[in-house]
Design a protein around this motif. Structure first.
Motif, mmCIF file in Angstrom:
data_model
loop_
_atom_site.group_PDB
_atom_site.id
_atom_site.type_symbol
_atom_site.label_atom_id
_atom_site.label_comp_id
_atom_site.label_asym_id
_atom_site.label_seq_id
_atom_site.Cartn_x
_atom_site.Cartn_y
_atom_site.Cartn_z
ATOM 1 N N THR A 149 -59.371 -27.667 -31.866
ATOM 2 C CA THR A 149 -59.568 -26.264 -31.529
ATOM 3 C C THR A 149 -58.870 -25.906 -30.229
ATOM 4 O OG1 THR A 149 -61.621 -26.836 -30.401
ATOM 5 C CG2 THR A 149 -61.782 -26.191 -32.719
ATOM 6 N N VAL A 150 -58.466 -26.903 -29.468
ATOM 7 C CA VAL A 150 -57.751 -26.662 -28.222
ATOM 8 C C VAL A 150 -56.260 -26.861 -28.485
ATOM 9 C CG1 VAL A 150 -57.469 -27.333 -25.821
ATOM 10 C CG2 VAL A 150 -59.716 -27.486 -26.906
ATOM 11 N N LEU A 151 -55.503 -25.787 -28.429
ATOM 12 C CA LEU A 151 -54.093 -25.845 -28.794
ATOM 13 C C LEU A 151 -53.247 -26.338 -27.624
ATOM 14 C CD1 LEU A 151 -53.780 -22.591 -30.931
ATOM 15 C CD2 LEU A 151 -54.136 -24.938 -31.685
ATOM 16 N N VAL A 152 -53.398 -27.606 -27.302
ATOM 17 C CA VAL A 152 -52.601 -28.231 -26.256
ATOM 18 C C VAL A 152 -51.924 -29.453 -26.861
ATOM 19 C CG1 VAL A 152 -52.622 -29.362 -24.009
ATOM 20 C CG2 VAL A 152 -54.165 -27.439 -24.447
ATOM 21 N N ALA A 153 -50.614 -29.502 -26.796
ATOM 22 C CA ALA A 153 -49.887 -30.629 -27.373
ATOM 23 C C ALA A 153 -50.158 -31.892 -26.571
ATOM 24 C CB ALA A 153 -48.391 -30.335 -27.407
ATOM 25 N N SER A 154 -50.180 -33.021 -27.278
ATOM 26 C CA SER A 154 -50.376 -34.320 -26.638
ATOM 27 C C SER A 154 -49.713 -35.364 -27.516
ATOM 28 C CB SER A 154 -51.866 -34.623 -26.477
ATOM 29 O OG SER A 154 -52.465 -34.838 -27.745
ATOM 30 N N LEU A 155 -49.823 -36.620 -27.106
ATOM 31 C CA LEU A 155 -49.279 -37.682 -27.938
ATOM 32 C C LEU A 155 -49.916 -37.669 -29.315
ATOM 33 C CD1 LEU A 155 -47.581 -40.295 -28.275
ATOM 34 C CD2 LEU A 155 -49.533 -41.556 -27.318
ATOM 35 N N LYS A 156 -51.212 -37.372 -29.382
ATOM 36 C CA LYS A 156 -51.948 -37.462 -30.638
ATOM 37 C C LYS A 156 -51.859 -36.215 -31.499
ATOM 38 C CE LYS A 156 -55.470 -40.620 -28.770
ATOM 39 N NZ LYS A 156 -56.920 -40.836 -28.606
ATOM 40 N N GLN A 157 -51.578 -35.070 -30.916
ATOM 41 C CA GLN A 157 -51.594 -33.852 -31.711
ATOM 42 C C GLN A 157 -50.497 -32.891 -31.277
ATOM 43 O OE1 GLN A 157 -55.380 -31.859 -31.096
ATOM 44 N NE2 GLN A 157 -54.517 -30.582 -29.490
ATOM 45 N N SER A 158 -50.082 -32.062 -32.231
ATOM 46 C CA SER A 158 -49.073 -31.041 -31.968
ATOM 47 C C SER A 158 -49.716 -29.668 -32.041
ATOM 48 C CB SER A 158 -47.944 -31.146 -32.991
ATOM 49 O OG SER A 158 -48.446 -30.942 -34.299
ATOM 50 N N VAL A 159 -48.954 -28.659 -31.694
ATOM 51 C CA VAL A 159 -49.403 -27.270 -31.785
ATOM 52 C C VAL A 159 -48.346 -26.483 -32.535
ATOM 53 C CG1 VAL A 159 -50.743 -27.421 -29.652
ATOM 54 C CG2 VAL A 159 -48.351 -26.693 -29.558
ATOM 55 N N PRO A 160 -48.698 -25.310 -33.048
ATOM 56 C CA PRO A 160 -47.682 -24.487 -33.709
ATOM 57 C C PRO A 160 -46.557 -24.154 -32.724
ATOM 58 C CG PRO A 160 -49.905 -23.698 -34.183
ATOM 59 C CD PRO A 160 -50.030 -24.722 -33.108
ATOM 60 N N PRO A 161 -45.327 -24.008 -33.204
ATOM 61 C CA PRO A 161 -44.946 -24.001 -34.623
ATOM 62 C C PRO A 161 -44.715 -25.400 -35.217
ATOM 63 C CG PRO A 161 -43.050 -23.520 -33.268
ATOM 64 C CD PRO A 161 -44.206 -23.609 -32.314
ATOM 65 N N LEU A 162 -44.642 -26.452 -34.373
ATOM 66 C CA LEU A 162 -44.332 -27.770 -34.908
ATOM 67 C C LEU A 162 -45.376 -28.219 -35.918
ATOM 68 C CD1 LEU A 162 -42.657 -30.370 -34.930
ATOM 69 C CD2 LEU A 162 -43.961 -31.148 -32.928
ATOM 70 N N SER A 163 -46.651 -27.977 -35.620
ATOM 71 C CA SER A 163 -47.712 -28.457 -36.507
ATOM 72 C C SER A 163 -47.685 -27.773 -37.862
ATOM 73 C CB SER A 163 -49.074 -28.250 -35.839
ATOM 74 O OG SER A 163 -49.303 -26.868 -35.610
ATOM 75 N N GLU A 164 -46.974 -26.650 -37.974
ATOM 76 C CA GLU A 164 -46.917 -25.909 -39.227
ATOM 77 C C GLU A 164 -45.555 -25.996 -39.899
ATOM 78 O OE1 GLU A 164 -47.992 -22.036 -37.909
ATOM 79 O OE2 GLU A 164 -50.120 -22.528 -37.651
ATOM 80 N N SER A 165 -44.664 -26.780 -39.333
ATOM 81 C CA SER A 165 -43.287 -26.821 -39.819
ATOM 82 C C SER A 165 -43.082 -27.927 -40.840
ATOM 83 C CB SER A 165 -42.313 -27.061 -38.646
ATOM 84 O OG SER A 165 -42.409 -26.037 -37.691
ATOM 85 N N ALA A 166 -42.174 -27.635 -41.807
ATOM 86 C CA ALA A 166 -41.623 -28.732 -42.605
ATOM 87 C C ALA A 166 -40.682 -29.511 -41.696
ATOM 88 C CB ALA A 166 -40.881 -28.176 -43.810
ATOM 89 N N LEU A 167 -40.625 -30.816 -41.883
ATOM 90 C CA LEU A 167 -39.926 -31.673 -40.932
ATOM 91 C C LEU A 167 -38.740 -32.385 -41.550
ATOM 92 C CD1 LEU A 167 -43.053 -33.415 -39.349
ATOM 93 C CD2 LEU A 167 -41.844 -31.415 -38.460
ATOM 94 N N ASN A 168 -37.710 -32.562 -40.736
ATOM 95 C CA ASN A 168 -36.586 -33.432 -41.090
ATOM 96 C C ASN A 168 -36.749 -34.730 -40.309
ATOM 97 O OD1 ASN A 168 -35.295 -31.600 -42.764
ATOM 98 N ND2 ASN A 168 -34.286 -30.585 -41.051
ATOM 99 N N VAL A 169 -36.919 -35.821 -41.023
ATOM 100 C CA VAL A 169 -37.126 -37.108 -40.361
ATOM 101 C C VAL A 169 -36.020 -38.066 -40.762
ATOM 102 C CG1 VAL A 169 -39.625 -36.806 -40.276
ATOM 103 C CG2 VAL A 169 -38.594 -38.016 -42.194
ATOM 104 N N PRO A 170 -35.753 -39.063 -39.937
ATOM 105 C CA PRO A 170 -34.720 -40.042 -40.293
ATOM 106 C C PRO A 170 -35.113 -40.805 -41.555
ATOM 107 C CG PRO A 170 -35.347 -40.235 -37.973
ATOM 108 C CD PRO A 170 -36.345 -39.342 -38.620
ATOM 109 N N ALA A 171 -34.123 -41.284 -42.268
ATOM 110 C CA ALA A 171 -34.389 -42.133 -43.424
ATOM 111 C C ALA A 171 -35.145 -43.381 -42.976
ATOM 112 C CB ALA A 171 -33.082 -42.528 -44.106
#
Length: 693
Positions: A223-245
């Protein structure tokens, strides 16, 4: 398949270039290639004069922009002026240069080789990469390696369809790069250097379900929208991701129940010598900001000069190794012998950093760098062994293109290590083979000699600050890997400032031991001509090599009383005069007996004196400015030498900027001409640096 063979050559000073070259070699099989790999120093194992297959170079930079020691012989060979301009016209190559923008002559080791190969007719088949350790090598290295495979495929295809061996392939992938406004090479956003990215919204090949933000357990959302090592915040948390193979696995690891107790140091010492630490003295007061320690080592027949350094082997922390073993549920097998084999269909090579039949505890303690921040490929692989969907999503975010800022903030810049990630993501259960595939070699740490063998026969001194890494949300408080280990290693013989050194209280049997290897400098030495004046700039522990210089000069003055000696200037700085003025008594003795002509000091955190000095110098560069005429005269008129030693992050840049101002003002020339003059000093080896990041 012979047509798909290529050669990898590396020139490495501290192991990074070798590690990257080995990574390329291991990935080659995944992309359908066969790679041979050699160090540039092993010239009997390769022959570029007749090499018709593509060649990939990985070259680091050392000293003042010099190629690494392992590449020096190769560079001398290709710089032979008798070689014709088309000597390498048959050669198609790619080059990855490693450097650090905190240092002068960025990536110059690789650039030197690249330029000379071009002069001799060699052709690029892939654009040169310049990786910056100051911002993170992986920022360039990872996409450069990803783009390499398509470049090789195009090259082999071109070679297969054409009989013209001298076809210029330099354009086949050069368009993967372009120049931005500042002139730095960047990757084209539309091509992304053929990264072969995977979209997380596509089907996960292993589990057959889409991995999107919707698949995260609702109860784990913060409920606390603060990015950290363990959690992201929007827009990243809501994005489709491109990851390395996903990197292909290639190792099989078996643990044999054979006792291996008794191993204490790597069996392959690579020129290391076990020596005793005969003295350990704290050089700072207990209330100083940093703790500095001076060590004296008994090195008997090991020769060195002031300005040289010594590599020291240090282990990973025993407590961290034990925690890692516990986390992997392998603590009861720590003394088992490790057998490493390639998977059945793999054509990769077993990493040289992993010895056969060593115990598991031994390998995790002495062979693998468990403190290194995992690169994105490692994070990507860890995600596949993470059971909790929200934890897996976060790891995939950290290794994704969209999550680069979070990776930089919470992993690389935070000095997060594997153990920190495993603490943060408890459902991540990687196999031992994954660690062996991704953890790099544990590298030795280098320390400058702070003594002269003329004054201390059979001994070498060096000094270091104990690095303190404060607690962060990402990891607990800890000390630097080597400096913290050394401080603990000598705690039984460590004496406070001003007390009797340990060697006068203890016998040799009580003295701790370390493994060291001389690391000679090719340039950072006093001028051979005793009459040449020198200016030395060394704040904090950067004064170390200059103590050796001055001890050497003191003995030379005693032995050559009729000789003419050039002036010696030392610009030293620290925080507090009474807390961390390192080697104060010795420096004042040098100044008193004439060995040191001018001792110029500053104290950045002391209050102004009773006289209320206005605009007193705070840092060494301020004192350089105050003595601008003398400095300029020594360097320009008297052909003297300038030596700088210390931290690369701020001091060396500030000193260089001050030098440009001094040269410009004193010679009445503009900045461009001042830069050319300073570049000339570097070229003549009269402006030398021994710096670290």
């Amino acid at each position: 398949m012979l047509a798909a063979r290529f050669l990898i050559l590396y020139g490495s000073q501290r192991g990074q270039a070798q590690s990257i070259a080995e990574e390329i070699c291991q990935q080659a099989a995944e992309h359908g290639f066969t790679a041979d790999i050699n160090c540039l120093s092993n010239q009997h194992k390769y022959n570029l004069d007749s090499e018709i297959q593509p060649v990939v170079f990985v070259v680091s930079t050392t000293g003042d922009g010099d190629p690494p020691d392992t590449a020096q012989k190769f560079v001398r060979k290709i710089k032979n002026k008798s070689l014709p301009h088309n000597h390498f016209s048959h050669l198609h190559y790619a080059l990855l240069a490693l450097g650090d923008t905190n240092y002068a002559n960025f990536c110059n080791g690789g650039k030197t080789i690249d330029s000379r190969l071009q002069q001799l007719g060699a052709k690029h088949f892939y654009a040169t990469g310049h990786a910056d350790d100051g911002t993170g090598l992986e920022v360039v290295v990872d996409p450069w390696i990803e783009g390499l495979w398509d470049a090789l495929k195009k090259t082999f295809s071109s070679m297969a369809t054409s009989d013209q061996q001298d076809t210029d392939l330099s354009d086949c992938t050069q368009d993967n790069f372009h120049k931005n406004a500042s002139g730095q090479e960047k990757y084209k956003s539309d091509l992304e250097v053929d990264l072969h990215l995977l979209k997380l919204s596509e089907t996960d090949s292993q589990k057959g379900k889409a991995i999107t933000s919707d698949s995260i357990d609702v109860e784990t959302l913060s409920t606390v929208l603060v990015a950290s090592l363990k959690q992201s915040v929007p827009p990243l948390s809501e994005s489709a991701l491109n990851v390395p193979a996903l990197p292909a696995s290639y190792l099989e690891v078996r643990l044999e129940k054979v006792s291996t107790e008794g191993e204490t140091v790597p069996s392959d010492k690579d020129g290391y010598h076990e020596v005793s630490i005969s003295k350990a003295v704290q050089l700072t007061q207990d209330d100083a900001v940093k703790t500095a320690i001076s060590l004296e080592l008994d090195i008997s027949n090991l020769a060195y000069q002031p300005g040289d350094a010594f590599d020291i082997l240090c282990p990973n922390r025993a407590s961290e190794v034990e925690e890692l073993l516990l986390r992997l549920d392998l603590q009861t097998q720590k003394n088992c012998a490790v057998q490493v084999n390639l998977l059945k269909n793999s054509t990769a090579k077993i990493p040289l950093r992993i010895p056969q039949n060593g115990s598991l505890q031994f390998i995790l303690t002495w062979c693998l760098e468990i403190r290194r921040a995992p690169n994105k490929a490692f994070v990507r692989a860890l995600a596949d062994f993470t059971q909790n969907s929200s934890e897996k999503r976060r790891l995939l975010e950290l290794c994704s293109k969209e999550g680069s800022a979070d990776y930089n903030s919470f992993v690389r810049d935070a000095n997060v290590c594997l153990l920190d990630l495993l603490r943060a993501f408890p459902s991540c259960l990687p196999p031992l083979s994954l660690l062996f595939e991704h953890l790099p070699k544990l590298q030795p740490r280098a320390y400058s000699a702070a003594s002269s063998s003329l004054q201390h026969p059979g001994k070498v001194h060096f000094v270091f600050n104990v690095v303190e890494l404060p607690a962060r949300p990402e990891h607990p408080a800890r000390t630097g890997l080597c400096t913290g280990w050394l401080a603990g290693h000598v705690s039984s013989i460590l004496w406070p400032l001003g007390t009797v050194p340990a060697s006068e209280r203890l016998g040799t049997s009580a003295q701790p031991k370390v493994h060291v290897r001389p690391r000679p400098s090719s340039t950072f030495h006093l001028p051979a001509d005793l009459s040449v004046p020198v200016v030395m700039v060394g704040p904090g522990t950067g004064v170390a090599p200059f103590i050796g210089f001055l001890q050497q000069r003191e003995k030379e003055r005693e032995a050559n009383q009729e000789a003419t000696f050039g002036e010696t200037w030392l610009f030293f700085g620290c925080r507090h005069k009474d807390k961390d003025f390192l080697f104060r008594e010795e420096l004042e003795r040098f100044a008193h007996n004439g060995t040191l002509s001018h001792l110029i000091v500053c104290f950045s955190r002391d209050e102004p004196d009773a006289a209320g000095t206005i605009n007193r110098p705070t840092y060494v560069q301020h004192n350089l400015s105050l003595h601008a005429k003398n400095v300029a005269s020594i360097l320009i008129k008297d052909k003297g030498s300038l030596y700088v030693c210390g931290d690369a992050k701020n001091m060396t840049k500030d000193v260089n900027d001050t030098l440009l101002e001094i040269i410009g003002n004193e010679l009445q020339i503009d900045k461009l001409d001042a830069m050319k003059t300073v570049a000339g000093l570097r070229e003549e080896k009269r402006y030398l640096q021994d710096i670290w990041s």
